[in-house]
Enzyme design. Structure first.
Site, PDB file in Angstrom:
ATOM      1  N   LYS A  22       1.359  -0.672  -0.053  1.00  0.00           N
ATOM      2  CA  LYS A  22       0.184  -0.119   0.142  1.00  0.00           C
ATOM      3  C   LYS A  22       0.674   1.373  -0.432  1.00  0.00           C
ATOM      4  O   LYS A  22       0.607   2.560  -0.603  1.00  0.00           O
ATOM      5  CB  LYS A  22      -0.999   0.118   1.930  1.00  0.00           C
ATOM      6  CG  LYS A  22      -2.034   1.946   1.296  1.00  0.00           C
ATOM      7  CD  LYS A  22      -2.740   1.481   2.989  1.00  0.00           C
ATOM      8  CE  LYS A  22      -1.565   0.944   3.795  1.00  0.00           C
ATOM      9  NZ  LYS A  22      -1.361   2.707   4.407  1.00  0.00           N
ATOM     10  N   ASN A  23       1.793   1.327   0.714  1.00  0.00           N
ATOM     11  CA  ASN A  23       3.288   2.096   1.325  1.00  0.00           C
ATOM     12  C   ASN A  23       3.736   2.756  -0.007  1.00  0.00           C
ATOM     13  O   ASN A  23       4.646   3.694  -0.378  1.00  0.00           O
ATOM     14  CB  ASN A  23       3.423   2.832   2.123  1.00  0.00           C
ATOM     15  CG  ASN A  23       2.602   1.631   3.303  1.00  0.00           C
ATOM     16  OD1 ASN A  23       1.466   2.940   3.356  1.00  0.00           O
ATOM     17  ND2 ASN A  23       2.897   2.346   5.336  1.00  0.00           N
ATOM     18  N   CYS A 121      -4.597  12.043  12.178  1.00  0.00           N
ATOM     19  CA  CYS A 121      -5.207  11.004  12.573  1.00  0.00           C
ATOM     20  C   CYS A 121      -4.931  10.604  13.768  1.00  0.00           C
ATOM     21  O   CYS A 121      -4.550  11.201  14.119  1.00  0.00           O
ATOM     22  CB  CYS A 121      -5.062  10.137  10.875  1.00  0.00           C
ATOM     23  SG  CYS A 121      -2.878  10.149  11.453  1.00  0.00           S
ATOM     24  N   ARG A 126       0.273  14.281  11.919  1.00  0.00           N
ATOM     25  CA  ARG A 126       0.787  14.215  10.732  1.00  0.00           C
ATOM     26  C   ARG A 126       1.258  15.635   9.983  1.00  0.00           C
ATOM     27  O   ARG A 126       0.501  16.215   9.069  1.00  0.00           O
ATOM     28  CB  ARG A 126       0.367  13.052  10.330  1.00  0.00           C
ATOM     29  CG  ARG A 126      -0.393  12.395  10.905  1.00  0.00           C
ATOM     30  CD  ARG A 126       0.374  11.503  10.971  1.00  0.00           C
ATOM     31  NE  ARG A 126       1.166   9.860   9.662  1.00  0.00           N
ATOM     32  CZ  ARG A 126       0.136   9.344   9.313  1.00  0.00           C
ATOM     33  NH1 ARG A 126      -0.760   9.254   9.739  1.00  0.00           N
ATOM     34  NH2 ARG A 126       0.120   9.143   8.131  1.00  0.00           N
ATOM     35  N   ASP A 129       5.484  19.989   7.938  1.00  0.00           N
ATOM     36  CA  ASP A 129       6.186  20.719   7.389  1.00  0.00           C
ATOM     37  C   ASP A 129       7.513  20.452   6.624  1.00  0.00           C
ATOM     38  O   ASP A 129       8.137  22.157   5.914  1.00  0.00           O
ATOM     39  CB  ASP A 129       7.216  21.733   8.945  1.00  0.00           C
ATOM     40  CG  ASP A 129       7.395  20.495  10.022  1.00  0.00           C
ATOM     41  OD1 ASP A 129       6.472  19.123  10.017  1.00  0.00           O
ATOM     42  OD2 ASP A 129       8.752  20.383  10.418  1.00  0.00           O
ATOM     43  N   LEU A 130       8.091  19.379   7.220  1.00  0.00           N
ATOM     44  CA  LEU A 130       9.483  18.896   6.032  1.00  0.00           C
ATOM     45  C   LEU A 130       9.215  19.097   4.601  1.00  0.00           C
ATOM     46  O   LEU A 130      10.079  19.899   3.564  1.00  0.00           O
ATOM     47  CB  LEU A 130       9.201  17.501   6.421  1.00  0.00           C
ATOM     48  CG  LEU A 130       9.852  17.319   8.011  1.00  0.00           C
ATOM     49  CD1 LEU A 130      10.367  16.736   8.713  1.00  0.00           C
ATOM     50  CD2 LEU A 130      10.945  18.698   8.155  1.00  0.00           C
ATOM     51  N   ASP A 309       5.313   0.192  12.106  1.00  0.00           N
ATOM     52  CA  ASP A 309       4.123   0.095  11.329  1.00  0.00           C
ATOM     53  C   ASP A 309       3.363  -1.529  12.427  1.00  0.00           C
ATOM     54  O   ASP A 309       2.376  -1.927  12.378  1.00  0.00           O
ATOM     55  CB  ASP A 309       3.648  -0.128  10.497  1.00  0.00           C
ATOM     56  CG  ASP A 309       3.709   0.891   9.070  1.00  0.00           C
ATOM     57  OD1 ASP A 309       3.975   1.343   8.244  1.00  0.00           O
ATOM     58  OD2 ASP A 309       2.926   2.328   9.826  1.00  0.00           O
ATOM     59  N   ARG A 401      -8.773  -0.690   5.337  1.00  0.00           N
ATOM     60  CA  ARG A 401      -7.667   0.554   4.759  1.00  0.00           C
ATOM     61  C   ARG A 401      -6.301  -0.151   4.572  1.00  0.00           C
ATOM     62  O   ARG A 401      -5.625   0.107   3.533  1.00  0.00           O
ATOM     63  CB  ARG A 401      -7.386   1.581   5.808  1.00  0.00           C
ATOM     64  CG  ARG A 401      -8.764   2.541   5.513  1.00  0.00           C
ATOM     65  CD  ARG A 401      -8.057   4.152   6.252  1.00  0.00           C
ATOM     66  NE  ARG A 401      -6.634   4.433   5.809  1.00  0.00           N
ATOM     67  CZ  ARG A 401      -6.560   4.796   6.438  1.00  0.00           C
ATOM     68  NH1 ARG A 401      -5.997   4.561   8.284  1.00  0.00           N
ATOM     69  NH2 ARG A 401      -5.238   5.342   6.062  1.00  0.00           N
TER      70      ARG A 401
END
Ligand code: EPZ
Length: 420
Positions: A22-23, A121, A126, A129-130, A309, A401
């Site tokens: 997914k990622n 979330c 989350r 800024d970077l 994760d 998800r």
């Protein structure tokens, strides 16, 4: 809303295969926006987050259709001839954090982007800024207001960008933006997760010039344009790790297919520390759980450290290990929403700040529990596998998800689970 009902303590057997990551799929789908022509991406897991990303691409003017053939999983053909960089009118950007990954490609392609601040979330604020610091370094003017971020530039120009934290998303967004900038960009203290390498390989397949992906110093030489390509995403290392814990929780031996063992190193090392026997093949691993799992400590870190994760799934395993384990979550500030639910199942577990202390117990008992986030939900499924009696898990839309048809896949290796 549907629920999982699981009757625990079955031993598992046979083999289970892992879907595409997914990622990896989410940033690679966003990267198709960089190309004038049409790309076909294979091995994509058909998850809710993927559907949301496709809806965003369509809303931006891309044509998205399913492709024939290719590896297992979904094949998607995306063509992005003309694009509308105003993401703010796409109603579901707030639904997934990854929607922010279209900002880099749109800035590079259309020289501007308007996008809503990505929602926080359950696992934390989350911030982005970077990402914005990098866009600014590449020459974009950033303005924020009314919940939106706007970035504009005449042209993006290569720059040296130091990331205060090796953010996965910021590394991905900046690699994509820099691929069409004028001149060379260097990203220092870049994230080195396997999904970064997968994205860089896809951009290079489209004609990009990225070197160093997989190290903390990535060089991107901007090119004039990129052409759509065919590409297959890597397997999902977190899904693989989740099934390995399932075997360990039930004292079982199973084979997990479609993995890249090198991507699982941090998890395999930690599981071996607890006494679990893991044999590595070319594209599969065999997990043979020991009779008694020993407690082990973990601290989540950017790759190649232990992945955040897998913190919740591994915590479930530690609730039935012998001894005390200390788990420190250094990446997200609120990734302990599964702890109260595990306690309902008889776990001896408590959190203090970013640290969790778990005293292993002989066994857990089934209960009615709720999933509040993706990996915390997976942790509850794993705990249910080891529990006496029946567990009912609500909030399983969070689990869907990140895990495709988890109930159906677990049933094939002997888990007594139904979706009601
Ligand atoms: C990616 O999220 C993954 N999501 C996450 O997986 C994963 O947990 C995370 O990387 C870390 O490995 C996707 O790839 C879609 P980060 P991302 O930017 O990119 C802070 C799952 O369960 N930060 O590396 O959002 C941030 O707040 C999901 O599949 C800033 O402060 O992760 C967090 O504390 C969950 N400013 C830390 O860095 C920024 O600009 C890590 O975030 C960006 C990030």
């Amino acid at each position: 809303m549907s629920k999982f009902v699981i009757v625990g303590q079955n031993s598992l057997e046979g083999s289970i295969s892992v879907d595409g990551s997914k990622n990896s799929s989410l940033p690679i789908l966003a990267a198709t926006l960089l190309a004038q022509g049409c790309s076909t991406i294979y091995g994509i897991p058909s998850l809710a987050d993927i559907q949301n990303m496709c809806n965003i691409l369509k809303c931006l003017g891309a044509e998205v259709s399913t492709a024939k053939g290719g590896a297992s999983g979904l094949g998607l053909t995306i063509s992005c001839k003309k694009l509308n960089p105003d993401v703010s009118q796409c109603e579901n950007t707030g639904l997934i954090r990854a929607s922010f990954l279209v900002a880099g490609p749109l800035l590079a392609r259309c020289k501007k982007v308007k996008i809503s601040m990505p929602g926080g979330c359950p696992i934390g604020l989350r911030p982005v800024d970077l990402h914005l610091k990098g866009f600014h370094a590449l020459g974009a003017k950033i303005s924020t207001g009314h919940g939106f971020i706007e970035a504009k530039c005449k042209n993006l120009t290569g720059a040296v960008i130091y990331l205060d934290f090796p953010s996965v998303g910021a590394t991905e967004n900046l690699m994509m933006a820099a691929s069409l900038a004028t001149g060379q960009t260097i990203i220092e203290n870049a994230a080195i997760e396997p999904e970064i390498v997968d994205l860089a390989n896809f951009i290079n397949a489209m004609g990009g010039q990225i070197t160093g992906a997989g190290t903390d110093l990535i060089k991107i030489s901007g090119v004039k344009e990129l052409d759509g390509q065919g590409y297959t995403v890597i397997p999902d290392r977190i899904e693989a790790g989740t099934y390995a814990v399932a075997a360990a929780m039930t004292n079982s031996k199973i084979q997990i297919n479609n993995v890249i063992p090198g991507h699982l190193k941090p998890m395999i090392a930690k599981m071996r520390e607890t006494g679990i026997e893991i044999t590595e093949g070319d594209s599969q691993i065999t997990v043979n759980a020991a009779d008694k799992i020993k407690a082990a400590d973990i601290k989540t870190l950017p790759y190649p450290g232990f992945p955040t994760d897998m913190q919740a799934p591994f915590s479930s395993l530690m609730t039935v290990a012998s001894g005390t384990s200390i788990i420190v979550e250094t990446i997200f500030e609120n990734r302990f929403l599964h702890i109260s639910e595990l306690a309902k199942m008889g776990a001896n577990i408590k959190a203090e700040g970013r640290t969790v202390v778990i005293e292993g117990v002989k066994s857990l008992t089934g209960a009615k529990v709720r999933a509040y986030d993706l990996r915390g939900g997976a942790a509850l499924v794993l705990a249910a596998l080891a529990s006496e009696g029946e567990t009912e898990i609500s909030g399983i839309e969070h689990i869907d998800r990140g895990y495709l048809k988890l109930d159906e896949k677990l049933s094939t290796i002997g888990v007594n689970i139904i979706r009601v």
